[in-house]
Design an enzyme around this catalytic site. Sequence first.
Site, short mmCIF file in Angstrom:
data_model
loop_
_atom_site.label_atom_id
_atom_site.label_comp_id
_atom_site.label_asym_id
_atom_site.label_seq_id
_atom_site.Cartn_x
_atom_site.Cartn_y
_atom_site.Cartn_z
N SER A 1 13.78 12.48 2.98
CA SER A 1 14.01 12.63 1.68
C SER A 1 15.45 13.29 1.11
O SER A 1 16.26 12.80 1.46
CB SER A 1 12.90 13.37 0.96
OG SER A 1 12.88 13.24 -0.64
N ASP B 1 7.92 3.42 -2.19
CA ASP B 1 8.04 4.87 -2.38
C ASP B 1 8.49 4.90 -3.97
O ASP B 1 9.43 4.21 -4.43
CB ASP B 1 9.56 5.14 -1.80
CG ASP B 1 9.87 6.67 -1.57
OD1 ASP B 1 9.65 7.34 -2.68
OD2 ASP B 1 10.59 6.88 -0.48
N HIS C 1 6.27 7.50 -0.16
CA HIS C 1 7.30 8.69 -0.02
C HIS C 1 6.75 9.34 1.30
O HIS C 1 6.18 10.43 0.99
CB HIS C 1 7.62 9.39 -1.31
CG HIS C 1 8.60 10.54 -1.02
ND1 HIS C 1 10.03 9.79 -0.81
CD2 HIS C 1 8.81 11.70 -1.15
CE1 HIS C 1 10.92 10.62 -0.73
NE2 HIS C 1 10.24 11.84 -0.73
#
Length: 389
Positions: A272, A326, A360
């Site tokens: 991320s 995501d 995610h």
Amino acid sequence: MSAPAATAMTEYFDDDEPTLVSSPLRSKSPLLSSPEKGRDLEEGLTVHADIQHKPGSCSAKSIYVVLGVLVGLVIGLLLAQIRVSARPSLQVAADQLRNISFAADKIPTGSDGTLQADTALWQYVARVFDSRIHTAVKLAQAIELDPWTEWENYEQPVVLDPTVQHTATVILLHGLTGTGWNMQRLAQPMRERLPHVKWIMPHAPVVPVTLKKGEMGHSWFDISAAGEAAGEYPTDEDEAGMLSSVSYIIALVANETWTSLPSNRIVLAGFSQGAILALLAGAMHDEPLGGVAVLSGYLPLRAKMFALASSVVRTLPIWWGHGKSDQVVLFNWAVKSLDYLRKALHMTRVRLHAYDDLGHGVGEGEKAALLDWLAIVLPDSSIDQSHTP
């Protein structure tokens, strides 16, 4: 083609207690050790150029060449407006300059005591200072950053030492408000297959995060919006924060290369926000890296990337894993990032691994694919492998 069932490792928004024991970073580099205060500038940056002319050694002309190099380097630093202060990290710069001073004694000389090849000295200078000084100056010009920062805002990284001879390093960066301890959960299972790899998992500084309404948390740079709220592609970016963190990551890489580890034996990886930083640092690094692994990230500062990217970026191997579901870092951002890397930067070693049912996080299938890639780009040096990632 659907991906295997994935157990996601989501971002962590609380301070997790460490569940595994990790040894402290064993490094002599002052960049990663507690700074000593009150050091005098003259003590921190003492350049020894007392090369004596001896029969059968360098001629007076050669001595002037060496001294000229030293003077030129000092003037170059001043012209670059690098604000040098009395900090322990200058010991590293002093050591590099001493190496150049003493290099003249090691360059082959002719029967008359003159240098056979003056260019060898300049090549030595370029090799030592190219990535260290050039990258630091580029960052300094971008955000008026002091390249000799003490990194007071950074805690000691979590380190998993190799279980055999150390021949490669992975620097693994956590996501928003996470810590290096979180990433240890990803690295630990990979150690059995990669026993020669050192894992360095640094902690971002604790700063206010706009996305969290100003709450304090570990963050590599500020983020104001995520997912669909950020638009078709993120444009409201904390450029100064990004470049400041890049300089720290490049310092971690330099710390490894100062121990004689080639830069192409180092991989930057992240999840991320950490993936975004790893990609930016990898693109800007002036020496070839082993590669960059991006887990649910995107290419930042896209409008300026062509100017920021180094000359070796075209051959940089990039492994990119991203979940199509995501909702934090949109999959479409990854597609646009890859398109830019291939078309604008002409990168040819970029691979995307898309996972249909993954949000995610990091799935089991993604972990397995990443491990396979790492084994290719960072093979055990005791095994002859000539595969191309």
